[in-house]
Design a protein around this motif. Sequence first.
Motif, PDB file in Angstrom:
ATOM      1  N   SER A  42       0.843  -1.187   0.000  1.00 25.11           N
ATOM      2  CA  SER A  42       0.000   0.000   0.000  1.00 25.11           C
ATOM      3  C   SER A  42       0.883   1.242   0.000  1.00 25.11           C
ATOM      4  O   SER A  42       1.848   1.326   0.762  1.00 25.11           O
ATOM      5  CB  SER A  42      -0.900  -0.013   1.242  1.00 25.11           C
ATOM      6  N   ALA A  43       0.539   2.204  -0.825  1.00 19.51           N
ATOM      7  CA  ALA A  43       1.289   3.456  -0.847  1.00 19.51           C
ATOM      8  C   ALA A  43       0.974   4.301   0.384  1.00 19.51           C
ATOM      9  O   ALA A  43       1.832   5.019   0.890  1.00 19.51           O
ATOM     10  CB  ALA A  43       0.961   4.239  -2.110  1.00 19.51           C
ATOM     11  N   LYS A  44      -0.242   4.191   0.871  1.00 21.78           N
ATOM     12  CA  LYS A  44      -0.675   5.001   2.010  1.00 21.78           C
ATOM     13  C   LYS A  44      -0.224   4.401   3.340  1.00 21.78           C
ATOM     14  O   LYS A  44       0.252   5.102   4.224  1.00 21.78           O
ATOM     15  CB  LYS A  44      -2.191   5.138   1.988  1.00 21.78           C
ATOM     16  N   ASN A  45      -0.399   3.095   3.505  1.00 19.13           N
ATOM     17  CA  ASN A  45      -0.064   2.402   4.755  1.00 19.13           C
ATOM     18  C   ASN A  45       1.007   1.356   4.462  1.00 19.13           C
ATOM     19  O   ASN A  45       0.704   0.282   3.961  1.00 19.13           O
ATOM     20  CB  ASN A  45      -1.306   1.737   5.357  1.00 19.13           C
ATOM     21  N   TYR A  46       2.253   1.670   4.804  1.00 19.29           N
ATOM     22  CA  TYR A  46       3.365   0.787   4.431  1.00 19.29           C
ATOM     23  C   TYR A  46       3.281  -0.588   5.083  1.00 19.29           C
ATOM     24  O   TYR A  46       3.926  -1.525   4.643  1.00 19.29           O
ATOM     25  CB  TYR A  46       4.714   1.444   4.762  1.00 19.29           C
ATOM     26  N   ARG A  50      -1.462  -5.840  -0.477  1.00 20.71           N
ATOM     27  CA  ARG A  50      -2.554  -6.467  -1.217  1.00 20.71           C
ATOM     28  C   ARG A  50      -1.926  -7.651  -1.936  1.00 20.71           C
ATOM     29  O   ARG A  50      -1.001  -7.464  -2.734  1.00 20.71           O
ATOM     30  CB  ARG A  50      -3.164  -5.486  -2.201  1.00 20.71           C
ATOM     31  N   ALA A  51      -2.423  -8.836  -1.626  1.00 19.95           N
ATOM     32  CA  ALA A  51      -1.771 -10.025  -2.167  1.00 19.95           C
ATOM     33  C   ALA A  51      -2.781 -11.093  -2.546  1.00 19.95           C
ATOM     34  O   ALA A  51      -3.826 -11.239  -1.914  1.00 19.95           O
ATOM     35  CB  ALA A  51      -0.796 -10.591  -1.141  1.00 19.95           C
ATOM     36  N   ALA A  52      -2.437 -11.822  -3.596  1.00 15.59           N
ATOM     37  CA  ALA A  52      -3.146 -13.040  -3.970  1.00 15.59           C
ATOM     38  C   ALA A  52      -2.219 -14.187  -3.605  1.00 15.59           C
ATOM     39  O   ALA A  52      -1.043 -14.180  -3.970  1.00 15.59           O
ATOM     40  CB  ALA A  52      -3.459 -13.051  -5.463  1.00 15.59           C
ATOM     41  N   VAL A  53      -2.732 -15.143  -2.855  1.00 16.68           N
ATOM     42  CA  VAL A  53      -1.913 -16.267  -2.405  1.00 16.68           C
ATOM     43  C   VAL A  53      -2.587 -17.585  -2.758  1.00 16.68           C
ATOM     44  O   VAL A  53      -3.781 -17.642  -3.044  1.00 16.68           O
ATOM     45  CB  VAL A  53      -1.639 -16.212  -0.882  1.00 16.68           C
ATOM     46  N   LYS A  54      -1.777 -18.627  -2.712  1.00 18.07           N
ATOM     47  CA  LYS A  54      -2.284 -19.988  -2.895  1.00 18.07           C
ATOM     48  C   LYS A  54      -1.782 -20.802  -1.713  1.00 18.07           C
ATOM     49  O   LYS A  54      -0.580 -20.846  -1.451  1.00 18.07           O
ATOM     50  CB  LYS A  54      -1.789 -20.573  -4.214  1.00 18.07           C
ATOM     51  N   VAL A  55      -2.716 -21.412  -0.995  1.00 18.22           N
ATOM     52  CA  VAL A  55      -2.371 -22.245   0.152  1.00 18.22           C
ATOM     53  C   VAL A  55      -2.833 -23.661  -0.168  1.00 18.22           C
ATOM     54  O   VAL A  55      -4.026 -23.911  -0.349  1.00 18.22           O
ATOM     55  CB  VAL A  55      -3.043 -21.737   1.445  1.00 18.22           C
ATOM     56  N   ASN A  56      -1.873 -24.586  -0.243  1.00 19.66           N
ATOM     57  CA  ASN A  56      -2.177 -25.988  -0.572  1.00 19.66           C
ATOM     58  C   ASN A  56      -3.058 -26.103  -1.808  1.00 19.66           C
ATOM     59  O   ASN A  56      -4.106 -26.742  -1.791  1.00 19.66           O
ATOM     60  CB  ASN A  56      -2.829 -26.693   0.613  1.00 19.66           C
ATOM     61  N   ASP A  57      -2.645 -25.462  -2.891  1.00 19.48           N
ATOM     62  CA  ASP A  57      -3.334 -25.497  -4.189  1.00 19.48           C
ATOM     63  C   ASP A  57      -4.707 -24.834  -4.178  1.00 19.48           C
ATOM     64  O   ASP A  57      -5.463 -24.974  -5.127  1.00 19.48           O
ATOM     65  CB  ASP A  57      -3.458 -26.936  -4.720  1.00 19.48           C
ATOM     66  N   ILE A  64      -6.283  -7.892   1.621  1.00 17.73           N
ATOM     67  CA  ILE A  64      -5.386  -6.957   2.289  1.00 17.73           C
ATOM     68  C   ILE A  64      -4.806  -7.642   3.518  1.00 17.73           C
ATOM     69  O   ILE A  64      -5.557  -8.165   4.346  1.00 17.73           O
ATOM     70  CB  ILE A  64      -6.121  -5.668   2.699  1.00 17.73           C
ATOM     71  N   TYR A  65      -3.490  -7.647   3.609  1.00 20.44           N
ATOM     72  CA  TYR A  65      -2.791  -8.218   4.762  1.00 20.44           C
ATOM     73  C   TYR A  65      -2.225  -7.063   5.574  1.00 20.44           C
ATOM     74  O   TYR A  65      -1.363  -6.331   5.098  1.00 20.44           O
ATOM     75  CB  TYR A  65      -1.684  -9.176   4.306  1.00 20.44           C
ATOM     76  N   ASN A  66      -2.726  -6.895   6.794  1.00 18.48           N
ATOM     77  CA  ASN A  66      -2.321  -5.803   7.674  1.00 18.48           C
ATOM     78  C   ASN A  66      -1.297  -6.355   8.670  1.00 18.48           C
ATOM     79  O   ASN A  66      -1.655  -7.072   9.608  1.00 18.48           O
ATOM     80  CB  ASN A  66      -3.545  -5.245   8.399  1.00 18.48           C
TER      81      ASN A  66
END
Length: 101
Positions: A42-46, A50-57, A64-66
Motif C-alpha cells: 500500500s502506498a498510504k499504509n506501508y 494487497r496479495a493473492a496467495v495460494k495455500v495448498n493449491d 489486504i494483509y495488515n
Amino acid sequence: MKKFIALVLGLALAFSLPLPATAAFCRIIGGQTICILEIKRSAKNYWEYRAAVKVNDEERPIEIYNCREQIRVRQDGITVPFQPNGAGELICRVLNRARQS
C-alpha cells in the motif's frame, strides 16, 4: 513496401511468442505450501499489502494483509486474524525483512 512487410511480420512474430511465466514465491511452512502469486504494498499504509496467495493449491483472491494488526481483510470486508504459520505471517516476515535491508 519491403519495410512495411518486414514491420508486419516482425509485429506478428512478437505477438505470437509466449509471455514469460511469472514465478510465484513459495514456501513450505508447518506442512502447508504457501505461494505468494501477486503482491503490492500500500502506498498510504506501508504495513499493508494487497496479495493473492495460494495455500495448498487453493487460490485466494487479492486480500489486504495488515502486518501491524496481524489481520487480513477479505474481499467481502470481513477481517480474519492471521493463522500461525500462515500466509499473513509469511508475507509480513519476508517483506518486512526485505524493507529493512
